[in-house]
Enzyme design. Structure first.
Site, PDB file in Angstrom:
ATOM      1  N   GLU A 150       9.413   1.108  11.148  1.00 44.56           N
ATOM      2  CA  GLU A 150      10.610   2.098  11.109  1.00 44.56           C
ATOM      3  C   GLU A 150       9.376   3.122  11.395  1.00 44.56           C
ATOM      4  O   GLU A 150       8.909   4.082  10.255  1.00 44.56           O
ATOM      5  CB  GLU A 150      11.412   2.347   9.656  1.00 44.56           C
ATOM      6  CG  GLU A 150      11.966   0.793   9.121  1.00 44.56           C
ATOM      7  CD  GLU A 150      13.193   0.462   9.276  1.00 44.56           C
ATOM      8  OE1 GLU A 150      13.984   1.912   9.951  1.00 44.56           O
ATOM      9  OE2 GLU A 150      13.643  -0.589   8.754  1.00 44.56           O
TER      10      GLU A 150
ATOM     11  N   CYS B 197      13.110  10.865   7.511  1.00 42.82           N
ATOM     12  CA  CYS B 197      13.565  10.510   8.952  1.00 42.82           C
ATOM     13  C   CYS B 197      14.873  10.789   8.989  1.00 42.82           C
ATOM     14  O   CYS B 197      14.571  11.029  11.043  1.00 42.82           O
ATOM     15  CB  CYS B 197      13.027   9.303   8.321  1.00 42.82           C
ATOM     16  SG  CYS B 197      13.708   7.826   7.710  1.00 42.82           S
TER      17      CYS B 197
ATOM     18  N   GLU C 114       9.942  15.418  15.752  1.00 42.74           N
ATOM     19  CA  GLU C 114       9.861  15.898  14.624  1.00 42.74           C
ATOM     20  C   GLU C 114       8.903  16.613  13.899  1.00 42.74           C
ATOM     21  O   GLU C 114       7.925  16.972  14.048  1.00 42.74           O
ATOM     22  CB  GLU C 114       9.558  14.055  14.229  1.00 42.74           C
ATOM     23  CG  GLU C 114      10.705  14.086  12.793  1.00 42.74           C
ATOM     24  CD  GLU C 114      10.109  12.608  12.048  1.00 42.74           C
ATOM     25  OE1 GLU C 114       9.115  12.199  12.486  1.00 42.74           O
ATOM     26  OE2 GLU C 114      10.896  12.172  11.508  1.00 42.74           O
TER      27      GLU C 114
ATOM     28  N   LYS D 241       1.004  -1.118  -0.094  1.00 39.18           N
ATOM     29  CA  LYS D 241       0.141   0.158   0.104  1.00 39.18           C
ATOM     30  C   LYS D 241       1.038   1.015  -0.176  1.00 39.18           C
ATOM     31  O   LYS D 241       1.361   1.504   0.697  1.00 39.18           O
ATOM     32  CB  LYS D 241      -1.066   0.145   1.156  1.00 39.18           C
ATOM     33  CG  LYS D 241      -1.974   1.014   1.069  1.00 39.18           C
ATOM     34  CD  LYS D 241      -2.653   1.565   2.035  1.00 39.18           C
ATOM     35  CE  LYS D 241      -1.759   2.248   2.749  1.00 39.18           C
ATOM     36  NZ  LYS D 241      -1.669   3.794   2.342  1.00 39.18           N
TER      37      LYS D 241
ATOM     38  N   THR E 283       5.243   7.621  13.919  1.00 42.77           N
ATOM     39  CA  THR E 283       5.711   6.975  15.232  1.00 42.77           C
ATOM     40  C   THR E 283       4.179   6.425  15.583  1.00 42.77           C
ATOM     41  O   THR E 283       4.029   6.276  16.383  1.00 42.77           O
ATOM     42  CB  THR E 283       6.224   7.496  16.375  1.00 42.77           C
ATOM     43  OG1 THR E 283       7.948   7.998  15.838  1.00 42.77           O
ATOM     44  CG2 THR E 283       6.456   7.361  17.790  1.00 42.77           C
TER      45      THR E 283
END
Ligand code: NAD
Length: 498
Positions: A269, A303, A402, A193, A248
């Site tokens: 990840e 990332c 982040e 996906k 996350t």
């Protein structure tokens, strides 16, 4: 009709692809969603639709899983030799190479990224497939000196079965191949996906998978958002593993869904807030050459971005001035014109980043560069310039969270101990870098920092042979290299009474 900048032309094959109605690949057939729903994918450089794709619901995912299960039981894992698996993967890599320009243009249009950077991603995908094409013939078990002499005990590394692969929008093709390549090498069948913002290169890849001659159902590609499409994958009772790259927050949801369904294996990840640490004894020319890419690559939508820059006090001003000067020179624009930086992926992502910038200002960090939406010719796209904050307080939200945009927070430090302590003061642990000419310091830093990857005197170095993944809330499981083979296989012990 696709809008492209003046003076730029597209490969006729890219135009033909974009003019066709896109469908999903399930069991070797190109299909619409059963409920008939579709959604648009946009070019973030101008906010205009490029194409529409099906929006897969639970019933479409069910069909994809049934096709993958059938392919797993009847061909891929049972009838196709490991050597043939490898050859098919190598063939796929060759077809990507043949269509390099088309895939590069589609990636640049759908994601917004500059052509040259999109090309790196496609080349990286080829490299990855070729590396993993060598693995199927090398996946081994062992014999064990266990039990009494009249027992033979050996292990087999077997595929998991059907795996759901959910990938983000920042490196759409590359992330898809990072997961598909080891999964296929190990003999699994896949439901891929792509992110809803960037489905096009995955769908083009589907055509090449068919052309390469993979049996029907070995790779199925469903398009749609996290809910319902992604969730239908992670909650499915007949998917053996969910391999995920993304935020996350969604990683937590995926673990919950796996726990509440069939306890499928999960590898994650996730996000990062990587410290990039410059010691005063570093080779300054090397630091300054890499710093703007470490801080702003992919318009910060990366990332491993070196989004926390720590600079030892004697060279602090020199580094900040040089970073400012090189950031100011970065060109920004439509991906097809090959600037240094493209747009943010969406208005939503741009607004999120602007929210962080406002929070940094409100919390007292000093804005040294950027900080506002680009105007003029760039006003209709989602463009943000490189933004630099200077601060001395690691508690700030812009230091802890982040941002996933072109924003770097720079702070001075005094001692090595302080640098290591501050590098580790994060809930993330994806990557870290140190620049120094002291070899002992370099290794001490590498050992002390809690991150899945540490670069010394370099940044963003990757290779398919080198394991990659996170510590702490950056996730778990290691992609690439031998570790990825372990991630997509399970070990069986066989006892034989002789
Ligand atoms: P995201 O988590 O919102 O989406 C990633 C994928 O998950 C998309 O395909 C999305 O449709 C799907 N998804 C969303 N909700 C879901 C749900 N409830 N169930 C199942 N699937 C769901 O992330 P994003 O905004 O697309 O990407 C940015 C994030 O990805 C950043 O946090 C970044 O750090 C992370 N990222 C990590 C790596 C890595 O290798 N560690 C690489 C790239 C991006």
């Amino acid at each position: 009709m696709i809008r492209i900048p003046q003076g730029v032309s597209l490969d006729p094959q890219t135009i033909r692809f974009l003019e066709q109605p896109q469908k999903m690949l399930i069991g070797g057939a190109w299909v619409e969603a059963k409920a008939g729903q579709r959604f648009s994918t946009l070019n973030p450089a101008d906010g205009k639709a490029l194409s529409t794709v099906p929006l897969a619901g639970k019933e479409d995912v069910d069909e994809a899983v049934a096709a993958a299960r059938k392919a797993f039981e009847t061909s891929w894992a049972t009838k196709i030799s490991p050597a043939k698996r490898g050859r098919l993967m190598w063939k796929l890599a060759s077809l990507i190479q043949r269509d390099l320009q088309v895939l590069t243009e589609l990636e640049s249009l759908d994601n917004g990224k500059p052509m040259e950077k999109a090309r790196y991603d496609v080349l990286g995908s080829i490299n990855h497939l070729q590396y993993f094409a060598g693995w199927p013939t090398k996946i081994e078990g062992s014999t064990l000196p266990a039990g009494s002499p009249d027992k033979l005990v050996y292990t087999r590394r077997e595929p998991l079965g059907v795996v759901g692969l959910i990938v983000p929008w920042n490196f759409p093709l590359l992330m898809a191949v990072w997961k598909l390549a080891p999964a296929l090498a190990c003999g699994n069948c896949c439901i891929l996906k792509p992110a809803e913002q960037t489905p096009l290169t995955a769908l083009y890849l589907g055509r090449l998978i068919q052309e390469a001659g993979f049996p029907d159902g070995v790779v199925n590609i469903v398009t749609g958002p996290g809910e319902p499409t992604g969730e239908a994958i992670t909650r499915h009772m007949d998917i053996d593993k969910a391999g995920f790259t993304g935020s996350t927050a969604v990683g937590r949801k995926i673990m919950e869904a796996a726990a509440q369904s069939n306890l499928k294996r999960v590898s994650l990840e996730l996000g990062g807030k990587s410290p990039n640490v410059v010691f005063a004894d570093a080779d300054m020319a090397a630091v300054l050459q890499s710093l703007h890419w470490a801080s702003f690559y992919n318009t910060g939508q990366e990332c491993t971005l070196g989004s926390r820059l720590y600079v030892q006090r004697p060279v602090f001003e020199q580094v900040v001035d040089a970073l400012k000067a090189s950031a100011e020179k970065l060109s920004i624009g439509h991906g097809l014109t090959n600037p240094d930086l493209g747009p943010m992926i969406s208005e939503k992502q741009m607004d999120t980043v602007l929210g962080y910038i406002h929070s940094g200002q409100a919390e007292g960090a000093m804005l040294a560069l950027g900080g506002h939406r680009c105007e003029g010719d760039l006003a209709e796209g989602y463009f943000l310039p490189p933004t630099i904050f200077i601060h001395e307080d690691d508690r700030l939200k812009i230091v802890q969270e982040e941002i996933f945009g072109p924003v770097v927070v720079v702070s001075p430090f005094d001692s090595q101990e302080e640098a290591i302590h501050r590098a580790n003061d994060s809930r993330y642990g994806l990557a870290a870098a140190a620049w120094t000419s002291d070899i002992s310091r370099a290794h001490r830093f590498a050992h002390a920092v809690k991150a899945g990857t540490v670069w010394i005197n370099g940044y963003d170095l990757f290779d398919p042979a080198v394991p990659f993944g996170g510590y702490k809330e950056s996730g778990f499981g290691r992609e690439m290299g031998r570790s990825a083979i372990e991630l997509y296989t399970q070990e069986k012990a066989v006892w034989v009474a002789l």
